[in-house]
Motif scaffolding. Structure first.
Motif, PDB file in Angstrom:
ATOM      1  N   GLY A 179       0.829  -1.189   0.000  1.00 37.65           N
ATOM      2  CA  GLY A 179       0.000   0.000   0.000  1.00 37.65           C
ATOM      3  C   GLY A 179       0.868   1.244   0.000  1.00 37.65           C
ATOM      4  N   GLY A 180       0.553   2.160  -0.879  1.00 37.41           N
ATOM      5  CA  GLY A 180       1.352   3.372  -0.996  1.00 37.41           C
ATOM      6  C   GLY A 180       0.728   4.535  -0.251  1.00 37.41           C
ATOM      7  N   PRO A 181       1.401   5.675  -0.269  1.00 37.02           N
ATOM      8  CA  PRO A 181       0.854   6.865   0.376  1.00 37.02           C
ATOM      9  C   PRO A 181      -0.345   7.389  -0.398  1.00 37.02           C
ATOM     10  CG  PRO A 181       2.821   7.421  -0.864  1.00 37.02           C
ATOM     11  CD  PRO A 181       2.702   5.925  -0.916  1.00 37.02           C
ATOM     12  N   ILE A 182      -1.163   8.184   0.257  1.00 41.71           N
ATOM     13  CA  ILE A 182      -2.309   8.792  -0.392  1.00 41.71           C
ATOM     14  C   ILE A 182      -1.829   9.940  -1.274  1.00 41.71           C
ATOM     15  CG2 ILE A 182      -4.462  10.027  -0.037  1.00 41.71           C
ATOM     16  CD1 ILE A 182      -4.580   7.096   0.743  1.00 41.71           C
ATOM     17  N   LYS A 183      -2.261   9.895  -2.533  1.00 40.37           N
ATOM     18  CA  LYS A 183      -1.934  10.986  -3.449  1.00 40.37           C
ATOM     19  C   LYS A 183      -3.111  11.947  -3.528  1.00 40.37           C
ATOM     20  CE  LYS A 183       0.806   7.804  -6.242  1.00 40.37           C
ATOM     21  NZ  LYS A 183       0.892   7.082  -7.531  1.00 40.37           N
ATOM     22  N   GLN A 184      -2.805  13.184  -3.847  1.00 39.48           N
ATOM     23  CA  GLN A 184      -3.842  14.202  -3.980  1.00 39.48           C
ATOM     24  C   GLN A 184      -4.064  14.506  -5.460  1.00 39.48           C
ATOM     25  OE1 GLN A 184      -5.543  15.213  -1.276  1.00 39.48           O
ATOM     26  NE2 GLN A 184      -4.227  13.781  -0.129  1.00 39.48           N
ATOM     27  N   HIS A 185      -5.231  14.105  -5.962  1.00 41.07           N
ATOM     28  CA  HIS A 185      -5.530  14.398  -7.363  1.00 41.07           C
ATOM     29  C   HIS A 185      -6.007  15.831  -7.507  1.00 41.07           C
ATOM     30  CE1 HIS A 185      -7.095  14.385 -11.365  1.00 41.07           C
ATOM     31  NE2 HIS A 185      -8.322  14.620 -10.923  1.00 41.07           N
ATOM     32  N   ARG A 186      -5.360  16.545  -8.434  1.00 43.59           N
ATOM     33  CA  ARG A 186      -5.781  17.895  -8.804  1.00 43.59           C
ATOM     34  C   ARG A 186      -5.834  17.979 -10.317  1.00 43.59           C
ATOM     35  NH1 ARG A 186      -2.275  18.477  -4.472  1.00 43.59           N
ATOM     36  NH2 ARG A 186      -3.198  19.570  -2.686  1.00 43.59           N
ATOM     37  N   THR A 187      -6.723  18.769 -10.831  1.00 35.06           N
ATOM     38  CA  THR A 187      -6.777  18.968 -12.272  1.00 35.06           C
ATOM     39  C   THR A 187      -5.595  19.828 -12.712  1.00 35.06           C
ATOM     40  OG1 THR A 187      -8.114  20.979 -12.115  1.00 35.06           O
ATOM     41  CG2 THR A 187      -9.295  18.870 -12.230  1.00 35.06           C
ATOM     42  N   PHE A 188      -5.318  19.793 -13.995  1.00 34.35           N
ATOM     43  CA  PHE A 188      -4.283  20.634 -14.582  1.00 34.35           C
ATOM     44  C   PHE A 188      -4.538  22.099 -14.200  1.00 34.35           C
ATOM     45  CE2 PHE A 188      -1.535  20.705 -18.622  1.00 34.35           C
ATOM     46  CZ  PHE A 188      -0.993  21.959 -18.329  1.00 34.35           C
ATOM     47  N   GLY A 189      -5.780  22.528 -14.372  1.00 38.99           N
ATOM     48  CA  GLY A 189      -6.124  23.904 -14.065  1.00 38.99           C
ATOM     49  C   GLY A 189      -5.937  24.265 -12.610  1.00 38.99           C
ATOM     50  N   ALA A 190      -6.161  23.297 -11.713  1.00 40.87           N
ATOM     51  CA  ALA A 190      -6.017  23.570 -10.289  1.00 40.87           C
ATOM     52  C   ALA A 190      -4.570  23.905  -9.934  1.00 40.87           C
ATOM     53  CB  ALA A 190      -6.493  22.379  -9.472  1.00 40.87           C
ATOM     54  N   TYR A 191      -3.621  23.163 -10.519  1.00 35.08           N
ATOM     55  CA  TYR A 191      -2.216  23.486 -10.274  1.00 35.08           C
ATOM     56  C   TYR A 191      -1.898  24.906 -10.707  1.00 35.08           C
ATOM     57  CZ  TYR A 191      -0.736  18.710  -9.083  1.00 35.08           C
ATOM     58  OH  TYR A 191      -0.549  17.490  -8.463  1.00 35.08           O
ATOM     59  N   LEU A 192      -2.369  25.277 -11.893  1.00 36.71           N
ATOM     60  CA  LEU A 192      -2.083  26.615 -12.404  1.00 36.71           C
ATOM     61  C   LEU A 192      -2.759  27.687 -11.548  1.00 36.71           C
ATOM     62  CD1 LEU A 192      -2.367  26.061 -16.262  1.00 36.71           C
ATOM     63  CD2 LEU A 192      -0.417  25.673 -14.739  1.00 36.71           C
ATOM     64  N   LYS A 193      -4.000  27.429 -11.136  1.00 35.13           N
ATOM     65  CA  LYS A 193      -4.726  28.403 -10.314  1.00 35.13           C
ATOM     66  C   LYS A 193      -4.024  28.617  -8.975  1.00 35.13           C
ATOM     67  CE  LYS A 193      -9.316  29.375  -8.414  1.00 35.13           C
ATOM     68  NZ  LYS A 193     -10.726  28.886  -8.289  1.00 35.13           N
TER      69      LYS A 193
END
Length: 247
Positions: A179-193
């Protein structure tokens, strides 16, 4: 606090056998594209967020950086970094990126490779990095591409792309699966914002995918590569998102 999963002995030893762990930056197929985004480092002060074994810290000094600070949450990672570094101008500290506090107007470059997609409060961290950079300083990082982080544990469908938040992950290093660590999914736009909201201006963006070069996909961590993708799909689906921004 971000779970230091690489402090688990078996996981750490499996990670240490990966080509990119053994060969460093030169074994990272995405490195040429990431390197092209970096500014001249001569006499600069550099920050590495999620420094791991310290490969980038040592490379930055080879490029003439005056001082380098590597930050990681894993004791085993930092122990390896210390053991393989003989340079009084490189410092390593243990810290969680969720709560990291940085000195104001200190660094000329902040760099991070495949660490920021684990950070829950990325808005806070981006603000902290912006505050820690000198005017004109650069922020260069790569994360797993949102297409890769979008799937949930129910499967590899990207229908959940717009639903941001935590994603369970597995680590698969050869015969070892854990089991790996929890990743945080963000959209492309969210990173830029988030970057623009912190006060950064964008310099460059690249959606990196493997080329057709034989063997090029081998160094990619297997927890980031789609396991059900055929050869064609693997070369069409971007795996990493590379961003360069300026304070």
């Amino acid at each position: 606090m971000t779970p230091p999963i690489y402090d688990d002995k078996d996981i750490f030893e499996a990670y240490a056998r990966l080509p990119r762990s053994l060969g460093g930056l030169g074994a990272m197929p995405e490195w040429p594209a990431l390197q092209a985004m970096l500014p001249d480092l001569h006499n600069r002060r550099v920050l590495d967020l999620g420094c791991g074994f310290g490969w980038f810290c040592r490379w930055a000094r080879e490029q003439g950086a005056a001082r380098v600070l590597g930050v990681d949450v894993s004791d085993r990672m930092l122990e390896r970094a210390h053991d393989t570094t003989n340079d009084s101008s490189i410092d390593y500290i243990k810290a969680d990126l969720e709560t990291l506090n940085l000195p104001q107007s200190t660094f000329d470059l902040a760099y991070s490779a495949l660490a920021l997609h684990y950070v829950v409060d990325l808005e806070r961290l981006f603000g902290e990095v912006h505050r820690a950079l000198n005017p004109g300083g650069a922020f260069v990082f790569c994360v797993e591409h949102p297409i890769s982080t979008a799937p949930t544990s129910a499967g590899l469908s990207i229908d959940t792309y717009q639903t941001q938040g935590p994603r369970a992950s597995d680590l698969r290093f050869g015969d070892l699966q854990s089991g790996g660590p929890i990743k945080q999914h963000r959209t492309f736009g969210a990173y830029l914002k988030l970057l623009l909201g912190a006060g950064f201006s964008l310099s460059a963006v690249e959606e990196w995918r493997p080329s057709e070069t034989p063997g090029e996909t081998e160094p990619i961590p297997t927890d980031t590569a789609p396991t059900d993708a055929g050869p064609t799909e693997a070369h069409e689906r971007p795996i990493f998102l590379l961003i360069s921004a300026k304070r």
